[in-house]
Scaffold this active site. Sequence first.
Site, PDB file in Angstrom:
ATOM      1  N   ASN A 157       0.762  -1.196  -0.181  1.00 49.93           N
ATOM      2  CA  ASN A 157       0.020   0.082   0.104  1.00 49.93           C
ATOM      3  C   ASN A 157       0.782   1.238   0.072  1.00 49.93           C
ATOM      4  O   ASN A 157       0.412   2.231  -0.400  1.00 49.93           O
ATOM      5  CB  ASN A 157      -0.794   0.167   1.163  1.00 49.93           C
ATOM      6  CG  ASN A 157      -0.188  -0.368   2.425  1.00 49.93           C
ATOM      7  OD1 ASN A 157       0.300  -1.583   2.425  1.00 49.93           O
ATOM      8  ND2 ASN A 157      -0.446   0.481   3.569  1.00 49.93           N
ATOM      9  N   CYS A 209      -1.735   7.908   8.679  1.00 49.92           N
ATOM     10  CA  CYS A 209      -1.335   7.911  10.039  1.00 49.92           C
ATOM     11  C   CYS A 209      -2.626   7.449  10.819  1.00 49.92           C
ATOM     12  O   CYS A 209      -3.337   8.590  11.115  1.00 49.92           O
ATOM     13  CB  CYS A 209      -0.604   9.276  10.268  1.00 49.92           C
ATOM     14  SG  CYS A 209      -1.282  10.557   9.609  1.00 49.92           S
TER      15      CYS A 209
HETATM   16  N1  PLP Z   1      -4.530  -4.209   3.772  1.00 45.37           N
HETATM   17  C1  PLP Z   1      -3.873  -3.295   3.095  1.00 45.37           C
HETATM   18  C2  PLP Z   1      -2.872  -3.533   2.017  1.00 45.37           C
HETATM   19  C3  PLP Z   1      -4.561  -1.959   3.065  1.00 45.37           C
HETATM   20  O1  PLP Z   1      -4.033  -1.029   2.020  1.00 45.37           O
HETATM   21  C4  PLP Z   1      -5.587  -1.831   4.010  1.00 45.37           C
HETATM   22  C5  PLP Z   1      -6.226  -0.360   3.871  1.00 45.37           C
HETATM   23  O2  PLP Z   1      -5.551   0.678   3.925  1.00 45.37           O
HETATM   24  C6  PLP Z   1      -6.232  -2.872   4.791  1.00 45.37           C
HETATM   25  C7  PLP Z   1      -5.717  -4.002   4.538  1.00 45.37           C
HETATM   26  C8  PLP Z   1      -7.319  -2.461   5.750  1.00 45.37           C
HETATM   27  O3  PLP Z   1      -8.413  -2.572   4.720  1.00 45.37           O
HETATM   28  P1  PLP Z   1      -9.768  -1.686   5.442  1.00 45.37           P
HETATM   29  O4  PLP Z   1      -9.380  -0.237   5.411  1.00 45.37           O
HETATM   30  O5  PLP Z   1     -10.891  -2.099   4.702  1.00 45.37           O
HETATM   31  O6  PLP Z   1      -9.863  -2.542   6.939  1.00 45.37           O
END
Ligand code: PLP
Length: 377
Positions: free
Chosen positions: A150, A323
Amino acid sequence: MAHSSVSENSLCYLDYNATTPVLAEVADAVIAAMGRFGNPSSVHAAGRHARSAVEDAREAVAAMVNGAAQQVVFTSGGTEANALALRGLVSTSRTNVIATAVEHPSVLAHVGAEGLIPVDDDGIVNLTALEEMLKLRPAPVLIALMLANNETGVLQPVGAVVDLARKYGALVHCDAVQGPGKVALDIQALGVDSISLSAHKCGGLKGVGALVLRKGGDVAADMLGGGQERRRRAGTENVPGIVAFGAAARAHGRILSEAARVQRLRDALEAGALAMAPQAKIFANGKPRLGNTACIALPGISSETQLMRLDLAGVAVSAGSACSSGKIAASHVLLAMGVPAEEAKSAIRVSFGWENTENDVSRFLEAWRPLAASAAA
Ligand code: PLP
């Protein structure tokens, strides 16, 4: 295409990896779903209407990832989907869950320090280290590996990890939350046991996501006390959110058709930034990575300063990871890649999406120019 007016008003939104604008058809679907207020578990007509809306959405989400509808477990988002997989895919203890050091916190929360798989300078999983860990651990081991990071957008070699996992009888859960909206996804081609998805990363609503299991796979429920979702996730379904997810999934092909154009915008931004600040560093540059994401360090200027200056100019980006506590710390992703803490604290993440235009690139560069100049001074 968009329901929001993000690009029409003064906001230049370049934070799609944090969340995306809600698609127009998603908003329409939510309004319509409000009328289907029945409980999907009720046997009367109102319940059946709600049930059929949920099942239509399940088909659409399954189709988006080439999965089977009965293997889609709707959750409250990516975080819960990760928790469900990591706690329920194998009946094992926390010590048998291993994950790359660059996973999202919602995965790392389930892994002990001794379960972290190292990554290289680009954030790509170290396959040799992974194999050593697999040799040492008693089965069953569950490997958590994200599809795309991400923060940097770097793509992991999922196929190679699945091959190693099969050699040692391990399972693989893939956090694919950053996939939809940016790349095509195929759970069968990936060969993993499960993937997590989050609707708000691809034009849907926050607070809804899914764990998609491979055909024939199963998971033990974490949320208990009801038979919903084939007994894999108790609780009355979030019907409007799920319907919205289905609408976003149906729009996915159109969103993906923007990916090449979006990548050109990202590439133009990176080229422009490097022209202004040749000392700036672009992480995972030249490696397989998402076409919408740029993670840029500007040594000498903290990410906080950059974020504030950009925000004053109406440009929304983030500092590495969002953050969550309102405080910006050095990114665990960059630190795991061996980036010195000071440099990591000067990194920002710019992430594009379907509503962006060349004007957004110009606005970013215009607002960033004085920062680049003061870094050079
Ligand atoms: N996994 C990754 C790689 C993410 O970027 C995010 C959110 O930023 C999540 C999990 C969590 O997802 P959610 O916001 O739907 O809980």
